[in-house]
Design a protein around this motif. Sequence first.
Motif, PDB file in Angstrom:
ATOM      1  N   MET A   1      37.126 -13.473  46.414  1.00  0.00           N
ATOM      2  CA  MET A   1      38.329 -14.225  46.726  1.00  0.00           C
ATOM      3  C   MET A   1      39.462 -13.958  45.731  1.00  0.00           C
ATOM      4  O   MET A   1      40.606 -14.273  45.973  1.00  0.00           O
ATOM      5  N   LEU A   2      39.055 -13.397  44.567  1.00  0.00           N
ATOM      6  CA  LEU A   2      40.084 -13.094  43.556  1.00  0.00           C
ATOM      7  C   LEU A   2      40.358 -11.601  43.528  1.00  0.00           C
ATOM      8  O   LEU A   2      40.845 -11.076  42.522  1.00  0.00           O
ATOM      9  N   GLU A   3      40.034 -10.940  44.611  1.00  0.00           N
ATOM     10  CA  GLU A   3      40.159  -9.493  44.704  1.00  0.00           C
ATOM     11  C   GLU A   3      41.476  -8.987  44.111  1.00  0.00           C
ATOM     12  O   GLU A   3      42.559  -9.352  44.563  1.00  0.00           O
ATOM     13  N   ASP A   4      41.333  -8.170  43.052  1.00  0.00           N
ATOM     14  CA  ASP A   4      42.474  -7.499  42.425  1.00  0.00           C
ATOM     15  C   ASP A   4      43.494  -8.428  41.773  1.00  0.00           C
ATOM     16  O   ASP A   4      44.591  -8.004  41.437  1.00  0.00           O
ATOM     17  N   LYS A   5      43.134  -9.683  41.577  1.00  0.00           N
ATOM     18  CA  LYS A   5      44.002 -10.577  40.815  1.00  0.00           C
ATOM     19  C   LYS A   5      43.790 -10.260  39.329  1.00  0.00           C
ATOM     20  O   LYS A   5      42.683  -9.920  38.907  1.00  0.00           O
ATOM     21  N   ARG A   6      44.856 -10.366  38.562  1.00  0.00           N
ATOM     22  CA  ARG A   6      44.759 -10.030  37.141  1.00  0.00           C
ATOM     23  C   ARG A   6      44.910 -11.302  36.319  1.00  0.00           C
ATOM     24  O   ARG A   6      45.890 -12.034  36.472  1.00  0.00           O
ATOM     25  N   ILE A   7      43.906 -11.566  35.490  1.00  0.00           N
ATOM     26  CA  ILE A   7      43.915 -12.787  34.688  1.00  0.00           C
ATOM     27  C   ILE A   7      43.959 -12.444  33.213  1.00  0.00           C
ATOM     28  O   ILE A   7      43.133 -11.654  32.716  1.00  0.00           O
ATOM     29  N   LEU A   8      44.929 -12.992  32.518  1.00  0.00           N
ATOM     30  CA  LEU A   8      44.998 -12.839  31.070  1.00  0.00           C
ATOM     31  C   LEU A   8      44.274 -14.037  30.485  1.00  0.00           C
ATOM     32  O   LEU A   8      44.715 -15.179  30.657  1.00  0.00           O
ATOM     33  N   LEU A   9      43.137 -13.790  29.861  1.00  0.00           N
ATOM     34  CA  LEU A   9      42.297 -14.883  29.362  1.00  0.00           C
ATOM     35  C   LEU A   9      42.431 -15.007  27.846  1.00  0.00           C
ATOM     36  O   LEU A   9      41.995 -14.116  27.105  1.00  0.00           O
ATOM     37  N   ILE A  10      43.033 -16.093  27.403  1.00  0.00           N
ATOM     38  CA  ILE A  10      43.196 -16.319  25.961  1.00  0.00           C
ATOM     39  C   ILE A  10      42.064 -17.219  25.488  1.00  0.00           C
ATOM     40  O   ILE A  10      41.899 -18.339  25.981  1.00  0.00           O
ATOM     41  N   ILE A  11      41.276 -16.701  24.562  1.00  0.00           N
ATOM     42  CA  ILE A  11      40.097 -17.439  24.097  1.00  0.00           C
ATOM     43  C   ILE A  11      40.408 -18.057  22.734  1.00  0.00           C
ATOM     44  O   ILE A  11      40.622 -17.360  21.750  1.00  0.00           O
ATOM     45  N   GLY A  12      40.469 -19.383  22.713  1.00  0.00           N
ATOM     46  CA  GLY A  12      40.784 -20.104  21.479  1.00  0.00           C
ATOM     47  C   GLY A  12      39.536 -20.341  20.635  1.00  0.00           C
ATOM     48  O   GLY A  12      38.416 -20.012  21.044  1.00  0.00           O
ATOM     49  N   GLY A  13      39.742 -20.943  19.477  1.00  0.00           N
ATOM     50  CA  GLY A  13      38.655 -21.103  18.515  1.00  0.00           C
ATOM     51  C   GLY A  13      37.945 -22.428  18.621  1.00  0.00           C
ATOM     52  O   GLY A  13      38.292 -23.396  17.950  1.00  0.00           O
ATOM     53  N   GLY A  14      36.952 -22.504  19.480  1.00  0.00           N
ATOM     54  CA  GLY A  14      36.146 -23.712  19.599  1.00  0.00           C
ATOM     55  C   GLY A  14      34.759 -23.295  20.036  1.00  0.00           C
ATOM     56  O   GLY A  14      34.585 -22.203  20.588  1.00  0.00           O
ATOM     57  N   ILE A  15      33.789 -24.172  19.811  1.00  0.00           N
ATOM     58  CA  ILE A  15      32.404 -23.828  20.152  1.00  0.00           C
ATOM     59  C   ILE A  15      32.274 -23.488  21.644  1.00  0.00           C
ATOM     60  O   ILE A  15      31.456 -22.660  22.038  1.00  0.00           O
ATOM     61  N   ALA A  16      33.159 -24.093  22.473  1.00  0.00           N
ATOM     62  CA  ALA A  16      33.085 -23.829  23.926  1.00  0.00           C
ATOM     63  C   ALA A  16      33.452 -22.392  24.269  1.00  0.00           C
ATOM     64  O   ALA A  16      33.287 -21.968  25.424  1.00  0.00           O
ATOM     65  N   ALA A  17      33.916 -21.625  23.283  1.00  0.00           N
ATOM     66  CA  ALA A  17      34.306 -20.236  23.564  1.00  0.00           C
ATOM     67  C   ALA A  17      33.141 -19.445  24.171  1.00  0.00           C
ATOM     68  O   ALA A  17      33.364 -18.522  24.969  1.00  0.00           O
ATOM     69  N   TYR A  18      31.904 -19.854  23.843  1.00  0.00           N
ATOM     70  CA  TYR A  18      30.769 -19.094  24.388  1.00  0.00           C
ATOM     71  C   TYR A  18      30.758 -19.159  25.913  1.00  0.00           C
ATOM     72  O   TYR A  18      30.280 -18.248  26.584  1.00  0.00           O
TER      73      TYR A  18
END
Length: 397
Positions: A1-18
């Motif tokens: 459903m997200l075919e060819d959509k481009r997502i910029l994922l910014i990963i912040g500093g928290g334990i949930a980053a995993y």
Amino acid sequence: MLEDKRILLIIGGGIAAYKTLELIRLLRKQGAWVTPVLTRAGQEFVTPLSVAALAGEKAFTDLFDLTDEAEMGHIQLSRSADLVVVAPATADLMAKMVGGQADDLASTLLLATDTPVLIAPAMNVRMWQHPATQRNIAQLKSDGVSFIGPNEGDMACGEYGPGRMGEPAEIAGAITGALAEGPLTGRRILVTSGPTHEPIDPVRYIANRSSGAQGTAIARALNMLGAEVVFVTGPAEEPRPEGAHVVEVQTAAEMMIAVEQVLPVDAAVFAAAVADWRVESASDSKIKKQAGKIPALSFSENPDILASVSQMAEGRPDLVVGFAAETDDVLANASAKRMRKGCDWIVANDVSPETGIMGGRENTVVVISEDGADHWPRMGKDEVALHLAERIALALG
Ligand code: CTP
């Protein structure tokens, strides 16, 4: 459903980053391209290597990396995406966004971007509840930033409350919703679902056979058509709909309060099988068995959520849809129920045990509105949901 959509994922500093590792996997599975960016603190929790390996793309970390700038400037990076997602969005990163700071790659991208931004906050409950964070949340919302979560639950720091980052599937669903350009884009819709549990004492309760399957399918379908869905559910087995904002309750009284907090909405679908009565004086301690003595339970009436929302003098949703679970005279009873409660439509179904509808995967419904009764053939609950979502989209225009 997200075919060819481009997502910029910014990963912040928290334990949930995993959790973002699983998120990347889910997004890739749906055909999206993920460009990962890690803050310095984010790199303490997950490594650029693992993130890049899962994304199949380079992970960006530094603002002043000349090689990166030669490959793709930070302005271009901030604008090449269909959606910017921040997960986990820490209190610090949110404060930076509010203040318009740009002292590292992540904050610079967030300031430079002209694409929609979705954030998945994660922090300690006190930090979440702090007036400074609450001010920042209000500001970000008015700046047009979308939120998914946080959820309530046990936290890595040992405390309990709101602050847990949404689960990867929920965030993936919110991303699908944010990118879905459907007829319900920009609409906010409430769905109640599942049974309620009315306590007798701390270990016993009164419930019903609702599985939550139909309500969950409706939430998913509305989300797929682009709506922002708030899903208020009793204790149901069914996995929660990804992409919806989920509010968990136990009793009818709690469901009423949760619904009041969610309003205003454009439309509301009341698929929950709410208990009509609660035990008047539920015991705080377990009722012990005493030879020959049978406890007598007395009941009081629960609030009728559908009726009270349907009859709101101000701020009533444009469309209110109720359900009618009947075992006899389905059409007559359901039509009378529509008038009594004051809702716009009633989705009636025959829940006699021989139909296998309650707790089953299929449904046969009649949609009753002021225009009359529409008999739909028996079909899967997912299909009923999709038809209903399409009809809601038409009605909201
Ligand atoms: N409903 C509600 N709050 C209640 C009871 C029901 O919001 N306390 C909603 C249900 O979510 C559903 C509709 O009302 O959309 C009808 O539920 P149903 O159980 O069929 O009807 P009741 O009002 O309980 O009437 P009866 O038991 O007489 O059939």
